[in-house]
Design a protein around this motif. Structure first.
Motif, short mmCIF file in Angstrom:
data_model
loop_
_atom_site.label_atom_id
_atom_site.label_comp_id
_atom_site.label_asym_id
_atom_site.label_seq_id
_atom_site.Cartn_x
_atom_site.Cartn_y
_atom_site.Cartn_z
N SER A 134 -15.62 -4.91 23.79
CA SER A 134 -14.95 -5.77 24.77
C SER A 134 -15.95 -6.58 25.58
O SER A 134 -15.75 -7.79 25.79
CB SER A 134 -14.10 -4.92 25.73
N ILE A 135 -17.01 -5.95 26.02
CA ILE A 135 -18.03 -6.64 26.82
C ILE A 135 -18.71 -7.72 26.01
O ILE A 135 -18.82 -8.88 26.45
CB ILE A 135 -19.05 -5.63 27.39
N VAL A 136 -19.19 -7.38 24.81
CA VAL A 136 -19.91 -8.34 23.97
C VAL A 136 -18.99 -9.50 23.59
O VAL A 136 -19.39 -10.67 23.65
CB VAL A 136 -20.50 -7.66 22.72
N THR A 137 -17.77 -9.20 23.21
CA THR A 137 -16.82 -10.24 22.82
C THR A 137 -16.52 -11.17 24.00
O THR A 137 -16.48 -12.40 23.82
CB THR A 137 -15.52 -9.61 22.29
N TYR A 138 -16.36 -10.62 25.18
CA TYR A 138 -16.08 -11.48 26.34
C TYR A 138 -17.29 -12.35 26.68
O TYR A 138 -17.14 -13.55 26.93
CB TYR A 138 -15.66 -10.65 27.56
N ILE A 139 -18.48 -11.76 26.68
CA ILE A 139 -19.68 -12.56 26.98
C ILE A 139 -19.80 -13.71 25.98
O ILE A 139 -20.05 -14.85 26.38
CB ILE A 139 -20.95 -11.69 27.00
N ARG A 140 -19.59 -13.45 24.71
CA ARG A 140 -19.67 -14.51 23.71
C ARG A 140 -18.61 -15.58 23.94
O ARG A 140 -18.83 -16.75 23.64
CB ARG A 140 -19.56 -13.93 22.30
N SER A 141 -17.46 -15.21 24.51
CA SER A 141 -16.42 -16.20 24.79
C SER A 141 -16.83 -17.15 25.91
O SER A 141 -16.26 -18.24 26.04
CB SER A 141 -15.09 -15.52 25.14
N LEU A 142 -17.79 -16.76 26.71
CA LEU A 142 -18.29 -17.62 27.80
C LEU A 142 -19.20 -18.73 27.29
O LEU A 142 -19.44 -19.70 27.99
CB LEU A 142 -19.05 -16.79 28.84
N TYR A 143 -19.72 -18.57 26.07
CA TYR A 143 -20.70 -19.51 25.55
C TYR A 143 -20.05 -20.83 25.15
O TYR A 143 -19.11 -20.85 24.36
CB TYR A 143 -21.42 -18.94 24.33
N ASP A 144 -20.57 -21.92 25.70
CA ASP A 144 -20.15 -23.25 25.28
C ASP A 144 -20.69 -23.54 23.88
O ASP A 144 -20.06 -24.24 23.09
CB ASP A 144 -20.69 -24.32 26.24
N ASP A 145 -21.88 -23.03 23.61
CA ASP A 145 -22.56 -23.22 22.33
C ASP A 145 -23.58 -22.11 22.21
O ASP A 145 -23.96 -21.48 23.21
CB ASP A 145 -23.25 -24.59 22.30
N GLN A 146 -24.04 -21.85 20.98
CA GLN A 146 -25.01 -20.79 20.73
C GLN A 146 -25.85 -21.16 19.52
O GLN A 146 -25.30 -21.58 18.50
CB GLN A 146 -24.27 -19.47 20.49
N GLU A 147 -27.17 -21.02 19.64
CA GLU A 147 -28.10 -21.29 18.54
C GLU A 147 -28.99 -20.08 18.33
O GLU A 147 -29.69 -19.65 19.26
CB GLU A 147 -28.97 -22.51 18.86
N PHE A 148 -28.97 -19.53 17.13
CA PHE A 148 -29.81 -18.38 16.81
C PHE A 148 -31.18 -18.83 16.38
O PHE A 148 -31.33 -19.69 15.52
CB PHE A 148 -29.15 -17.51 15.73
N ASN A 149 -32.21 -18.24 17.00
CA ASN A 149 -33.59 -18.52 16.64
C ASN A 149 -34.12 -17.50 15.64
O ASN A 149 -34.97 -17.81 14.82
CB ASN A 149 -34.47 -18.48 17.90
N PHE A 150 -33.60 -16.28 15.75
CA PHE A 150 -34.07 -15.19 14.89
C PHE A 150 -33.02 -14.10 14.86
O PHE A 150 -32.42 -13.78 15.89
CB PHE A 150 -35.38 -14.62 15.45
N ALA A 151 -32.80 -13.52 13.70
CA ALA A 151 -31.96 -12.33 13.55
C ALA A 151 -32.42 -11.63 12.29
O ALA A 151 -32.42 -12.23 11.22
CB ALA A 151 -30.48 -12.70 13.45
N ALA A 152 -32.86 -10.38 12.43
CA ALA A 152 -33.36 -9.64 11.27
C ALA A 152 -33.61 -8.19 11.64
O ALA A 152 -33.76 -7.86 12.82
CB ALA A 152 -34.66 -10.26 10.77
N PRO A 153 -33.70 -7.33 10.63
CA PRO A 153 -34.08 -5.93 10.88
C PRO A 153 -35.45 -5.87 11.55
O PRO A 153 -36.30 -6.73 11.33
CB PRO A 153 -34.13 -5.32 9.48
N TYR A 154 -35.62 -4.84 12.38
CA TYR A 154 -36.88 -4.64 13.10
C TYR A 154 -37.23 -3.17 13.03
O TYR A 154 -36.46 -2.32 13.51
CB TYR A 154 -36.72 -5.09 14.55
N GLY A 155 -38.35 -2.86 12.42
CA GLY A 155 -38.74 -1.46 12.27
C GLY A 155 -37.78 -0.72 11.37
O GLY A 155 -37.01 -1.31 10.61
N GLU A 156 -37.81 0.59 11.48
CA GLU A 156 -37.00 1.42 10.58
C GLU A 156 -35.52 1.45 10.94
O GLU A 156 -34.66 1.44 10.07
CB GLU A 156 -37.55 2.86 10.60
#
Length: 150
Positions: free
Chosen positions: A61-83
């Motif tokens: 609920s929290i993450v979904t609501y925060i994302r609904s506040l975004y006018d726009d979003q640009e990802f710079n990086f997303a990937a596994p990190y460590g094990e």
């Protein structure tokens, strides 16, 4: 870390990122699929919060609501990190104000998101987001609401 994530599109933004489930997608199509793979006792904490919130329904609920506040979003990086980790680095805009965020998601033995830490910046936009989330949520709002002046 895969060097494939360093493939840049025009303008210096990554062309592809790797989702939580290991699937590579164009950065412009990325969605945080880890939100659909939360452990029942997942926790979330971060720079916009006081304390920790526990439970899949609350975190989603929290993450979904925060994302609904975004006018726009640009990802710079997303990937596994460590094990057992997964990192996201993105820039979003809330009511025209820029908001950077680095998210660390730790997986449990079943591969589910067990712990989420979100580090927002700058402070001015972080306080705006915290206020909006605090006003929106009854039971979780006390983790975000603040009497401090913005």
């Amino acid at each position: 870390m895969s060097t494939e994530n360093k493939t840049l599109a025009e303008g210096g933004t990554p062309a592809y990122v790797t989702r939580f489930d290991g699937v590579r997608v164009p950065a412009t199509d990325y969605q945080p699929v880890w939100v659909a793979s939360l452990a029942d006792d997942v926790t979330i904490e971060g720079s916009a919060m006081n304390g920790v919130v526990r439970g899949a329904e609350a975190v989603r609920s929290i993450v979904t609501y925060i994302r609904s506040l975004y006018d726009d979003q640009e990802f710079n990086f997303a990937a596994p990190y460590g094990e057992n980790g997964f990192l996201e680095d993105y820039t979003a805009w809330v009511r025209g104000e820029q908001l950077g965020n680095v998210v660390l998601v730790t997986r449990n033995a079943a591969g589910q998101a067990q712990h989420v830490v979100a580090n927002y910046r700058p402070r001015t936009t972080l306080l705006l987001v915290a206020r909006l989330v605090g006003e929106h949520f009854g039971p979780y709002g006390e983790h975000f609401a603040s009497s401090a002046p913005e």
